[in-house]
Design a protein around this motif. Structure first.
Motif, PDB file in Angstrom:
ATOM      1  N   SER A  89       0.847  -1.185   0.000  1.00 13.81           N
ATOM      2  CA  SER A  89       0.000   0.000   0.000  1.00 13.81           C
ATOM      3  C   SER A  89       0.889   1.243   0.000  1.00 13.81           C
ATOM      4  O   SER A  89       2.108   1.139   0.102  1.00 13.81           O
ATOM      5  CB  SER A  89      -0.918   0.019   1.232  1.00 13.81           C
ATOM      6  N   THR A  91       0.869   5.536   1.452  1.00 13.96           N
ATOM      7  CA  THR A  91       0.165   6.527   2.268  1.00 13.96           C
ATOM      8  C   THR A  91       0.524   7.928   1.808  1.00 13.96           C
ATOM      9  O   THR A  91       1.484   8.124   1.058  1.00 13.96           O
ATOM     10  CB  THR A  91       0.570   6.413   3.763  1.00 13.96           C
ATOM     11  N   LEU A 121      -2.124  14.494  -0.806  1.00 16.85           N
ATOM     12  CA  LEU A 121      -3.500  14.080  -0.546  1.00 16.85           C
ATOM     13  C   LEU A 121      -4.389  14.336  -1.765  1.00 16.85           C
ATOM     14  O   LEU A 121      -5.188  13.485  -2.168  1.00 16.85           O
ATOM     15  CB  LEU A 121      -4.046  14.834   0.675  1.00 16.85           C
ATOM     16  N   LEU A 136      -3.781  11.684  -4.395  1.00 20.00           N
ATOM     17  CA  LEU A 136      -4.353  10.371  -4.065  1.00 20.00           C
ATOM     18  C   LEU A 136      -5.881  10.402  -4.133  1.00 20.00           C
ATOM     19  O   LEU A 136      -6.511   9.434  -4.565  1.00 20.00           O
ATOM     20  CB  LEU A 136      -3.879   9.920  -2.675  1.00 20.00           C
ATOM     21  N   GLU A 137      -6.466  11.516  -3.736  1.00 18.54           N
ATOM     22  CA  GLU A 137      -7.936  11.590  -3.806  1.00 18.54           C
ATOM     23  C   GLU A 137      -8.418  11.556  -5.253  1.00 18.54           C
ATOM     24  O   GLU A 137      -9.429  10.955  -5.578  1.00 18.54           O
ATOM     25  CB  GLU A 137      -8.447  12.830  -3.064  1.00 18.54           C
ATOM     26  N   ASP A 161      -8.194   8.086  -6.272  1.00 16.86           N
ATOM     27  CA  ASP A 161      -9.333   7.351  -5.693  1.00 16.86           C
ATOM     28  C   ASP A 161     -10.572   7.555  -6.557  1.00 16.86           C
ATOM     29  O   ASP A 161     -11.297   6.613  -6.872  1.00 16.86           O
ATOM     30  CB  ASP A 161      -9.664   7.858  -4.272  1.00 16.86           C
ATOM     31  N   THR A 202      -6.712   4.093  -7.471  1.00 13.32           N
ATOM     32  CA  THR A 202      -6.392   3.605  -6.127  1.00 13.32           C
ATOM     33  C   THR A 202      -7.695   3.486  -5.343  1.00 13.32           C
ATOM     34  O   THR A 202      -8.730   3.995  -5.763  1.00 13.32           O
ATOM     35  CB  THR A 202      -5.463   4.586  -5.377  1.00 13.32           C
ATOM     36  N   ARG A 203      -7.571   2.769  -4.234  1.00  7.89           N
ATOM     37  CA  ARG A 203      -8.726   2.613  -3.365  1.00  7.89           C
ATOM     38  C   ARG A 203      -8.242   2.807  -1.929  1.00  7.89           C
ATOM     39  O   ARG A 203      -7.184   2.295  -1.546  1.00  7.89           O
ATOM     40  CB  ARG A 203      -9.305   1.214  -3.555  1.00  7.89           C
ATOM     41  N   ARG A 204      -9.004   3.576  -1.184  1.00  7.87           N
ATOM     42  CA  ARG A 204      -8.575   3.895   0.176  1.00  7.87           C
ATOM     43  C   ARG A 204      -8.944   2.767   1.126  1.00  7.87           C
ATOM     44  O   ARG A 204     -10.070   2.277   1.120  1.00  7.87           O
ATOM     45  CB  ARG A 204      -9.277   5.185   0.607  1.00  7.87           C
ATOM     46  N   ASP A 209      -5.881   4.436   6.343  1.00  8.75           N
ATOM     47  CA  ASP A 209      -5.062   5.594   5.989  1.00  8.75           C
ATOM     48  C   ASP A 209      -4.247   5.345   4.735  1.00  8.75           C
ATOM     49  O   ASP A 209      -3.551   6.230   4.258  1.00  8.75           O
ATOM     50  CB  ASP A 209      -4.100   5.925   7.152  1.00  8.75           C
ATOM     51  N   ARG A 224      -3.564   3.481   0.677  1.00  7.51           N
ATOM     52  CA  ARG A 224      -4.208   3.217  -0.613  1.00  7.51           C
ATOM     53  C   ARG A 224      -3.671   1.928  -1.210  1.00  7.51           C
ATOM     54  O   ARG A 224      -2.461   1.666  -1.144  1.00  7.51           O
ATOM     55  CB  ARG A 224      -3.905   4.347  -1.610  1.00  7.51           C
TER      56      ARG A 224
END
Ligand SMILES: Nc1nc2c(ncn2[C@@H]2O[C@H](COP(=O)(O)OP(=O)(O)O)[C@@H](O)[C@H]2O)c(=O)[nH]1
Ligand SMILES: [Mg+2]
Length: 650
Positions: free
Chosen positions: A586, A588, A604, A607-608, A611, A616-618, A621, A623
């Motif tokens: 994973s 972070t 952040l 990564l969002e 997502d 990616t999938r959360r 904390d 991914r």
């Protein structure tokens, strides 16, 4: 092979004459023997002086059995009109003659039978009356032969006259579209279902798969017979008995047509050139209920008059017959239209289209289409088919496959191919494989595409183009058709395709000198701070349209409201995200932040966005890979090559 069909008033001696000529008693039912009256169709055959063999269909003469007469008179080559010399012309003499006329039976012999019952003078009177009655019909001028079936007098003359008439009958061509309208269905012990009829337009062979139209049931030909002789293959033109495997007698009915699978689609409307009989008491009116006879079939329907308010006795007009139930019928087949009650023959004609759309009345375009359908060359008919009569009718909006053109033009596919090539060479049709369209349809699409794209480019000069899907829906083209039309439009230099967007050929998104300077500043800024870029929208000369254009070109990747990464930084960070996940299980925010020396805000945001795209999938904390992570590499390379608009920012 040819078929002779009897006609004439009841008790005038039709069946007796057939028996005398052929040696076969056509009245085969017990009831017929008991009542001395033909009720059903009878069948026989004979060898004529020339050596040719011909089939004979014997019909009932009683007015109540006129539908049987109609069912038996369909494929008849030569009519044998029987008039008893003692009674002369009677109501069903006229009625049958009228039907033969409407069916277009133009060769015939009149047997003036029972001549043993009258003297010479009376015979001549009756002969004159018959001659006058034939006047104005397709049988005008047919030979009138006095004879007597019971004594044999004159029968050789009848045979000779039939031979001569058959000499003039047309050969039955093999059009490779066999169809056999079923006029009789029965079971034969040890064989199963047998149907009989006159085979037209093609041959049938033992072992072949056939379809029963209009119901669509399939069957296999187990055996074939003509005149009680077994055949491996039956040729068109004669009476044929077909032993069918795979259907019971309850599943077949008179009026069904045995044909090759798919060859005769069920018809619910028929476009016809209709002629009203001349002795009608009143004109035919629009929408009146009628009984429609074609082949051996009979169905209720309504008469739609397309080009006139009423059809006067003896007049001809365009009509659409709207049927209560589907029947098997094809272009070129004859129809006879009758009044259901009190029953009377009203009109007859030829089918020009067996699969028409529903027509509105008094529309020039429709009437022209019917003229072309009836008499046009294959080229005319193909062009006519390409111009949709009814805008809703063709899902392709005027773009049709060869098979669709063939169906609409009522032509076999090879003829359609030839005709399409001709009209294509003449510039009257265009091609967007696998579709064809009229030149006018094509020009219309190109013109509308220009009319939609040009203002779009004016409005968004920096955008590469309009989403192609939007153009498609505005042009009202089906996805399949669009898939063929879009490249054809590009080929014709009307548009250029850029993956999911489309532009006019000459459109280039261009920055003004001021914008060029702003772009340079953006590039410098991103080069200086790739992983912590400032808000680009605040740089001098940079506005939303400019940023959008850079996103569209793939130079910028938006990761959050107002935050963009340069493409190189984005790709690099994405690669690290996936590598880290694959190596460590994973990734972070903290790992990403430290790896690129950026801030939590950027890590952040990236990564969002990933997502959101399910790259990616959360999980807590961290991914892990998302469901769409696999395609990323290939999409990335497409973006890099600049052929795909990156629409993810919107
Ligand atoms: N005298 C005489 N009687 C005949 C002749 N042909 C038929 N008939 C009789 O006429 C009647 C009706 O004959 P049929 O063949 O059943 O007439 P259809 O209803 O036209 O089929 C029968 O009784 C026959 O025997 C003929 O040439 N001469
Ligand atoms: Mg009879």
């Amino acid at each position: 092979m040819h078929v002779i069909g009897t006609a004439g008033h009841i008790d005038h001696g039709k069946s007796t004459l057939v028996h005398a000529l052929t040696g076969i008693d056509p009245d085969r039912l017990q009831e017929e023997k008991r009542r001395g009256m033909t009720i059903e169709l009878g069948f026989a055959w004979l060898r004529l002086p020339s050596g040719r063999e011909a089939s004979v269909v014997d019909v009932p003469g009683h007015e109540r059995f006129i539908r049987q007469m109609l069912a038996g008179s369909g494929g008849v080559d030569v009519a044998l009109l029987v008039v008893a010399a003692d009674e002369g012309v009677m109501p069903q003499t006229r009625e049958h003659l009228q039907i033969l006329d409407l069916l277009g039976v133009s060769r015939g012999v009149v047997a003036l039978t029972k001549r043993d019952l009258v003297d010479e003078e009376w015979l001549e009177l009756v002969r004159d009356d018959v001659r006058a009655t034939l006047e104005g019909t397709t049988l005008a001028g047919a030979p009138i032969i006095p004879c007597a079936a019971t004594t044999g007098a004159g029968l050789d003359d009848v045979r000779a006259a039939l031979d001569t008439a058959l000499d003039q009958a047309l050969e039955h061509p093999d059009r490779r579209r066999p169809h056999l309208p079923v006029d009789r269905v029965f079971t034969l012990a040890g064989f199963g279902t047998v149907v009989t009829g006159t085979l037209l337009d093609g041959s049938l062979a033992v072992g072949q798969e056939v379809e029963l139209s209009p119901q669509g049931r399939r069957a296999r030909i187990r055996g074939l017979q003509a005149h009680k002789t077994k055949l491996e293959r039956a040729q068109p033109g004669g009476r044929v008995a077909v032993n069918l495997a795979g259907v019971s007698t309850e599943e077949v009915a008179r009026g069904d047509v045995v044909a090759l699978p798919g060859a005769i689609p069920p018809a619910v409307r028929l476009d016809v050139r209709l002629r009203a009989v001349s002795d009608l008491a009143a004109p035919l009116t629009h929408n009146m209920p009628v009984t429609v006879h074609t082949g051996a079939a009979e169905v209720a329907g309504r008469l739609g008059l397309l080009d006139r308010a009423e059809l006067e006795p003896g007049d001809e007009g365009w009509a659409q017959l709207r049927l209560a139930e589907p029947i098997a019928a094809a272009r070129g087949d004859r129809v006879v239209v009758r009044r259901p009650s009190p029953s009377a023959t009203l009109a007859g004609g030829v089918i020009v289209d067996a699969q028409p759309v529903r027509h509105r009345r008094f529309v020039q375009r429709v009437l022209r289409h019917l003229e072309v359908a009836a008499a046009g060359t294959p080229e005319d008919r193909v062009l006519d088919a390409l111009i949709a009569l009814n805008p809703g009718a063709g899902a392709g909006g005027g773009f049709l496959t060869l098979d669709e053109v063939a169906a609409r033009a009522n032509l076999p596919a090879p003829d359609v191919q030839g005709a399409l090539d001709t009209v294509f060479s003449a510039g009257q049709a265009r091609r967007a494989a696998p579709y064809w369209c009229a030149a006018a349809t094509w020009d219309g699409v190109a013109e509308r595409a220009r009319a939609i794209l040009a203002p779009y480019h004016t409005r968004y000069p920096l955008r590469r183009g309009l989403p192609a899907e939007e153009l498609r829906t505005r042009l009202r083209l089906a996805p399949d058709v669009w898939e063929a039309v879009a490249p054809a439009l590009e080929e014709a230099s009307v548009v250029r395709l850029h993956g999911e967007t489309i532009s006019l050929t000459d459109h280039e998104p261009r920055f003004s000198p001021t914008q060029e300077r702003a772009v340079a500043i953006v590039r410098e800024t991103l080069a200086a701070r790739p992983y912590t870029p400032p808000t680009l929208g605040e740089l001098p000369g940079v506005d939303a349209a400019l940023l959008e254009s850079l996103v569209e070109r793939g130079e910028l990747a938006p990761i959050a409201e107002g935050i963009y990464l340069g493409r190189a930084a984005y790709d690099e960070m994405l690669a690290v995200v996936l590598e880290t996940i694959d190596r460590e299980g994973s990734v972070t925010v903290a790992v990403l932040r430290d790896r690129f020396g950026t801030s939590r805000k950027y890590a952040l945001a990236l990564l969002e966005r990933l997502d959101d795209e399910r790259i990616t999938r959360r999980v807590g904390d961290a991914r892990v890979r998302g469901s769409r992570s696999r395609g990323v590499e290939s999409r990335k390379s497409k973006v890099e090559s600049g052929s795909v608009e990156d629409g993810s920012g919107r």
